[in-house]
Design an enzyme around this catalytic site. Structure first.
Site, PDB file in Angstrom:
ATOM      1  CB  CYS A  41       0.841  -1.889  26.077  1.00 33.58           C
ATOM      2  SG  CYS A  41       0.759  -3.652  26.397  1.00 33.58           S
ATOM      3  CB  CYS A  44      -3.660  -4.717  23.861  1.00 34.46           C
ATOM      4  SG  CYS A  44      -3.569  -4.452  25.646  1.00 34.46           S
ATOM      5  CG  ASP A 462       5.966   9.554 -18.007  1.00 37.16           C
ATOM      6  OD1 ASP A 462       6.573   9.431 -19.083  1.00 37.16           O
ATOM      7  OD2 ASP A 462       4.749   9.802 -17.935  1.00 37.16           O
ATOM      8  CG  ASP A 656       0.613  10.615 -16.328  1.00 37.51           C
ATOM      9  OD1 ASP A 656       1.467   9.955 -16.961  1.00 37.51           O
ATOM     10  OD2 ASP A 656      -0.013  11.565 -16.826  1.00 37.51           O
ATOM     11  CG  ASP A 660       4.297   5.780 -16.422  1.00 37.24           C
ATOM     12  OD1 ASP A 660       5.285   5.599 -17.145  1.00 37.24           O
ATOM     13  OD2 ASP A 660       3.643   6.830 -16.410  1.00 37.24           O
TER      14      ASP A 660
END
Length: 782
Positions: A41, A44, A462, A656, A660
């Site tokens: 659970c 743990c 962009d 990209d 950016d």
């Protein structure tokens, strides 16, 4: 960012040293992922985190209960992966390192697939009790119930034999300082067994014959509750078994990815023959063959043959790609048509599939902010529940005067209050959501990234390389002196631009190559922020390539319309302008569909570009974007995003390029386009593995669906415990019903998370509809 033009405010050629230095991982910080077996659970997982966090060499530890993994950042100067593994093992669990050439860490044994002999033994012992209870329900009273001594034997076998894993887990949990659900189960069932044994042994005159006759054939015997303890253990263990299978086989997309590579491959021998060999035996440089209908086993390069391959497992795009000599092959790709001979370039964890498995595993092993609420609750849950159970026992005994009733109420509280559903609520949904996102070509960096993407209401885009193809071409030119040859100017510009990384630079270089113009040697290269690039060419002098202002060029007022929507690159020698080129870039085919899909989802779309305003306005008009900003520097973009956040918006940035990165770091969520720069991909919270902009829409919708699922799971888990504990305390639930309800609560959370795996994007739904329509048309002729 790969901007379309260089303006006085746009540092298109800015060197990314500052950005890289901010994102680089310090050499003294290493990352490790372990596969952990034996967690029952969330407590743990919390115990392992607590133990590891106390180690001076560990910077951060995050344990995923549902994924059964641990992500650990540590100081390699102070410890080793083996030592970290040993620390986890000492907490009572089994941790395993990832093998150097494997795709994913595997545990010593798969508890979800091994034969469940303990569970079978539990139900065999439970069967006589079920028969007896059936008699009680059908009016036969205790007549079908086995004698008490048999009940005692069966309950003892279960309690101290078949339930031994519960005791081991509970003891390890107590030693670790955090009590888990097994502590509750052990306390409750041992109490039931001990109380029932006491009643049986003190019943009658205490002789052996008296004990053996107790309750036989419906005779009057002591009011024992052995069946309650056996049923609790059987139901809880059944719930755990189903939970294990669901987590490891239905929720875990990693297993599906691992199954994409074949165990055996056709390897070319020195004499030219092909033999089947194990994939593990293949080395980089070997030559393999992939036939129609088979999977590519490793990354490689086609050296003979040809065909069509589907790489949807990495890109999310199901369109087959033509492969011929010299093309790259990716591990896991399906050869839909043809036969390919390829040379192995990478295998195992070094392939792009291996990178995806690692990225997905790391992401699934991380924690969303919502999970921390559940962690804080489960950390104190067991002690609180034990306190409530003791209070229930004392009050019920005091009010009713019946110790057995008080005991059953208290045990019901212990059993019903298991925090398993609460611990599974977030990680189960995260596992499913991450897997679905990966299937659609979206690699989220971690759970926080997915959570952030699910909350966005604004997307900043962009232009070049994001909305457009990113491969501009020369569409017009203007020369200051008409006697100057265009090819001469192009050759000079391309020679300087060869030292820049930018789509416009690439366009000029490609144009020069197409015209077979050799590049000239340049020296003293210098990038001027926001303007362009300059260098010296022997025999010519100082050459500047960049904005019109940078090259001292004033364009005529009345230019063809194409100049209003194209990017401009001007050139000068010794500050004497020579001319300029107009470069245009086409929109990606599905860009309008992606923008429309985002807007239909209530997402506000904004365009920000370093290109001139006229170009940006033109693109925005084509796409129906009402806010478009041109001539934006990287700092301008980051500042504008910060303003949007100040106004209460949750912003995602999509780009990209190098430029950016500042905006991506500022945004709440960020997406790096396929084949974007390394800086952009490291700055982004998610990578899009396909060229299609529809991946952005898919990422937002998947993240949003995952968040809804998490909230549903958490609501159900909190509601379950909020209602269950009072009902058990007031006697409306007996221990057997409480155990069954507890098991069902965990399974229901997992089933709800599994609904995410059926998620379909707009494109997939459209394809499904198209397929059905095609099938309908074919029915009459069938």
């Amino acid at each position: 960012m790969k901007n379309s033009t260089r303006t006085s405010t746009d540092p298109s050629y800015e060197v990314a040293t500052d950005i890289e230095s901010k994102t680089a991982i310090a050499p003294e910080r290493a990352h490790l992922q372990l596969a952990i077996d034996g967690m029952t659970c969330q407590a743990c997982a919390s115990r392992i985190e607590k133990v590891l966090s106390k180690k001076p060499a560990v910077y951060e530890a995050s344990v995923n209960f549902a994924g059964e993994t641990a992500n650990i950042d540590y100081d390699p100067a102070q410890t080793t992966p083996e030592q970290v593994t040993e620390w986890v093992n000492k907490t009572g669990f089994v941790a395993n390192l990832q093998a150097a050439d494997s795709l994913f860490a595997q545990t010593d044994k798969d508890t979800a697939t091994e034969y469940p002999w303990r569970l079978i033994g539990l139900w065999i012992c439970l069967l006589p009790f079920l028969v007896g209870m059936a008699g009680m329900l059908t009016g036969f009273g205790m007549a079908w119930m086995p004698p008490v001594w048999i009940q005692f034997v069966l309950a003892t076998i279960v309690q101290f034999g078949l339930a031994l894993p519960f005791y081991k887990s509970a003891w390890a949990s107590i030693k670790g300082g955090l009590a888990n659900m097994d502590v509750l189960v052990v306390i409750g069932t041992v109490t039931i067994w001990a109380y029932s044994t006491y009643l049986w042994l003190t019943h009658g005159d205490g002789t052996l014959s008296s004990l053996l006759r107790s309750g036989y054939a419906g005779g009057h015997g002591p009011a024992v509750y052995f069946e309650a303890g056996v049923m609790v253990i059987a139901f809880v263990r059944t719930g755990k078994y189903l939970e294990e299978r669901t987590k490891k086989h239905s929720l875990n997309s990693i297993d599906l990815l691992l199954s994409l590579t074949p165990d055996e491959v056709e390897q070319q021998q020195p004499n030219g023959d092909f033999h089947n060999v194990a994939l593990q035996a293949v080395q980089v440089g070997d030559i393999l063959r992939a036939k129609q209908g088979s999977r590519v086993a490793t990354d490689g390069v086609v050296i003979d043959g040809g065909g069509w391959c589907v790489e949807s497992h990495l890109t999310g795009e199901s369109v087959p790609l033509k492969k011929q000599i010299g093309d790259e092959l990716l591990a896991g790709a399906l050869v839909e048509n043809g036969s390919l001979l390829y040379r192995v370039s990478a295998k195992g964890s070094d392939t792009k599939l291996g990178d995806m498995v690692k990225a997905l595993s790391d992401a699934q092993g991380s924690k969303a902010d919502l999970a921390r609420l559940a962690d804080r609750v489960t950390a104190v849950f067991v002690p609180v529940v034990v306190t409530i159970a003791l209070a229930t026992f004392g009050l019920t005994w005091w009010l009713t005067g019946m110790v057995d009733t008080a005991l059953m109420h208290a045990v019901s509280v212990l059993v019903i209050a298991c925090p398993c559903a609460l611990g599974l609520a977030t990680p189960a949904a995260i596992m499913a959501g991450m897997g679905v996102a990966a299937r659609h070509g979206v690699w989220f960096k971690d759970a926080q990234s997915l959570e952030a993407a699910g909350n966005i209401d604004t997307v900043v885009l962009d232009k070049t390389g994001t909305l457009t193809v990113g491969k501009p071409s020369i569409v017009d030119h203007v020369m200051v002196d008409s006697s100057i040859a265009v090819d001469d100017v192009l050759q000079i510009a391309a020679s300087v631009e060869a030292h820049a990384s930018h789509p416009l630079a690439t366009a000029l270089i490609n144009a020069a190559a197409e015209r077979h113009l050799p590049l000239m040697a340049v020296t003293d290269i210098s990038v001027i922020k926001g303007a362009g690039i300059q260098a010296n060419i022997e025999g010519l002098g100082l050459v500047k390539v960049g904005t019109a202002e940078f090259a001292n060029l004033t364009l005529p007022k009345f230019m063809p319309k194409v100049w209003q929507i194209a990017s401009t690159v001007a050139l000068s020698i010794n500050d004497e302008p020579l001319g300029a080129f107009a470069l245009a870039d086409d929109l990606k085919a599905d860009t309008p569909q992606a923008i429309a899909a985002l807007q239909e989802s209530g997402i506000h779309v904004i365009l920000m570009s370093g290109d001139k305003q006229s170009v940006v306005d033109h693109v925005a008009g084509q796409l129906g974007i009402d806010k478009a900003y041109g001539q934006m520097s990287p700092r301008d973009k980051a500042s504008q995003i910060a303003l949007l956040q100040t106004a209460g918006h949750k912003v995602a940035m999509v780009g990209d390029g190098v430029n950016d990165a500042p905006a991506m770091a500022t945004a709440d969520a960020s997406f790096a386009m396929f084949e974007g720069t390394d800086v952009a991909q490291h700055s982004a919270s998610a990578r899009l593995m396909g060229e299609s902009l529809m991946h952005i829409d898919a990422a937002q919708k998947i993240a949003n669906a995952t968040l809804r699922n998490i909230k549903q799971n958490l609501f159900f888990a909190f509601l379950y415990n909020t209602l269950g504990i009072p009902l058990a305390a007031f006697g409306f639930l007996n221990p057997m019903i409480a155990a069954a309800a507890m098991a069902l609560s965990s399974i229901s959370v997992l089933m709800n998370a599994l609904r995410l795996t059926r998620f379909r994007t707009e494109v997939e739904l459209d394809n499904t509809v198209s397929t059905h329509h095609t099938d309908d048309k074919r029915l009459p002729s069938a």
